[in-house]
Design an enzyme around this catalytic site. Structure first.
Site, PDB file in Angstrom:
ATOM      1  N   GLY A  37       0.799  -1.215   0.000  1.00  6.11           N
ATOM      2  CA  GLY A  37       0.000   0.000   0.000  1.00  6.11           C
ATOM      3  C   GLY A  37       0.835   1.271   0.000  1.00  6.11           C
ATOM      4  O   GLY A  37       2.001   1.273   0.422  1.00  6.11           O
ATOM      5  N   ASN A  45       3.595  -1.078   9.070  1.00  3.69           N
ATOM      6  CA  ASN A  45       2.949  -2.390   9.108  1.00  3.69           C
ATOM      7  C   ASN A  45       3.177  -3.122  10.421  1.00  3.69           C
ATOM      8  O   ASN A  45       2.310  -3.879  10.867  1.00  3.69           O
ATOM      9  CB  ASN A  45       3.444  -3.263   7.961  1.00  3.69           C
ATOM     10  N   ASN A 101       3.422  -9.812   5.094  1.00  4.18           N
ATOM     11  CA  ASN A 101       2.029  -9.409   4.889  1.00  4.18           C
ATOM     12  C   ASN A 101       1.795  -9.115   3.414  1.00  4.18           C
ATOM     13  O   ASN A 101       2.540  -8.343   2.805  1.00  4.18           O
ATOM     14  CB  ASN A 101       1.722  -8.164   5.721  1.00  4.18           C
ATOM     15  N   ARG A 184      -0.713   8.443   7.026  1.00  7.67           N
ATOM     16  CA  ARG A 184      -0.442   7.621   5.843  1.00  7.67           C
ATOM     17  C   ARG A 184      -0.354   8.485   4.597  1.00  7.67           C
ATOM     18  O   ARG A 184       0.490   8.251   3.721  1.00  7.67           O
ATOM     19  CB  ARG A 184      -1.557   6.578   5.666  1.00  7.67           C
ATOM     20  N   HIS A 260      -7.450  -7.262   6.183  1.00  8.03           N
ATOM     21  CA  HIS A 260      -6.186  -7.591   5.524  1.00  8.03           C
ATOM     22  C   HIS A 260      -4.979  -7.402   6.441  1.00  8.03           C
ATOM     23  O   HIS A 260      -3.902  -7.877   6.118  1.00  8.03           O
ATOM     24  CB  HIS A 260      -6.047  -6.708   4.274  1.00  8.03           C
ATOM     25  N   TRP A 261      -5.169  -6.716   7.555  1.00  6.77           N
ATOM     26  CA  TRP A 261      -4.051  -6.393   8.447  1.00  6.77           C
ATOM     27  C   TRP A 261      -4.175  -7.155   9.761  1.00  6.77           C
ATOM     28  O   TRP A 261      -4.410  -6.571  10.820  1.00  6.77           O
ATOM     29  CB  TRP A 261      -4.020  -4.895   8.728  1.00  6.77           C
TER      30      TRP A 261
END
Length: 285
Positions: A37, A45, A101, A184, A260-261
């Site tokens: 990302g 992460n 990941n 972010r 997803h995390w």
């Protein structure tokens, strides 16, 4: 006391790259590889995991080429397996456990098939397997989550980052905070060359121009832990079911109320499970 990001930040020169990484702890090497990302880094992460893991292992969370504070990379230069091997060589690490990941999980899978002597344990969270027919995923190309991710690369505004964080997580109220979305966005905008290279490389396979060969998954001999969120809207959990069916020494942890995390949404459980897995299975740990 919580680890300080700047105090554990390091830089290493490999054969081809200048790489930023975060280092803590001692013992068996544990390499953490982030996803793809915009604004993703070893710290963004895994900032909530490094301290707990470092109580048991020598942890390295790497910014891969094309992300974070590491060198920029065009699509024709993207080979994160080679970059990971260069990283191990530069730090004189003969063999390490790899925890990846998404994109980092795909990198770890490839590394396990192409460089089996350099990996002791394999842990993946939501890795894509490759370009294959999907039972549960969208039929019109990239998943819903990947479409949002690509749009955030094209326009990494706080609003698009909010949409990205919301689709990455199950618990949106907890994780899609204005502060995180702004951070972010700023992280992504700080390296516009990473954004430009990603978008320019999309027709040519960015961020994974090379994938693991599915026929070689049965050759993975190291203990393997697959972690996946049942509510993952980026990479459907069928990918980990496929891996479970093909990697001989593998087990799957499928988490409800998890996107997803997994390492962010369920940090305490993730840390505990990874520690127990690496310490409790045969290997050099």
């Amino acid at each position: 006391m919580a680890l300080d990001k700047e105090q554990i930040a390091r830089t290493v020169e490999t054969r081809d790259w200048t790489l930023r990484y975060y280092e803590a702890g001692s013992g068996h090497p544990l390499v953490l590889l982030h996803g793809s990302g915009p604004g993703a880094t070893g710290w963004s992460n895994f900032g909530g995991n490094i301290e707990a893991l470092a109580e048991h292992f020598h942890v390295y969370a790497v910014d891969m080429p094309g992300w974070g504070e590491s060198d920029a990379a065009t699509v024709d230069q993207l080979d994160h397996v080679d970059a990971a091997i260069q990283f191990l060589d530069a730090l004189d690490i003969p063999r390490a456990a790899f925890v990846g990941n998404s994109m980092g999980g795909q990198t770890s899978l490839r590394l396990a098939t192409e460089h089996p002597g350099r990996i002791s344990h394999l842990v993946t969270m939501g890795p894509p397997v490759g370009r294959m027919p999907s039972l549960f995923g969208a039929g019109d190309g990239p998943s819903e989550g990947l479409k949002v991710l690509i749009e955030a690369y094209r326009d990494p505004s706080p609003e698009n980052m909010r949409r990205l964080v919301e689709i990455m997580c199950y618990d949106k109220e907890r994780f899609a905070t204005p502060e995180l979305c702004e951070a972010r966005s700023q992280a992504a905008l700080a390296r516009p060359e990473h954004l430009a290279n990603y978008v320019a490389g999309l027709p040519h396979g960015t961020p994974l121009p090379r994938w693991v060969d599915p026929a070689r998954l049965r050759d993975i001999a190291v203990p393997t832990l697959l972690i996946h969120g049942r509510d993952d809207r980026v990479v459907p959990f069928e990918n980990s079911l496929f891996l479970l069916a093909h990697i001989p020494d593998s087990r799957l942890l499928l988490l409800n109320r998890c996107g997803h995390w997994a390492m962010i949404e369920h940090a305490e459980e993730f840390n505990r499970v990874v520690i127990d897995f690496v310490r409790g299975n045969p290997g050099d740990a």
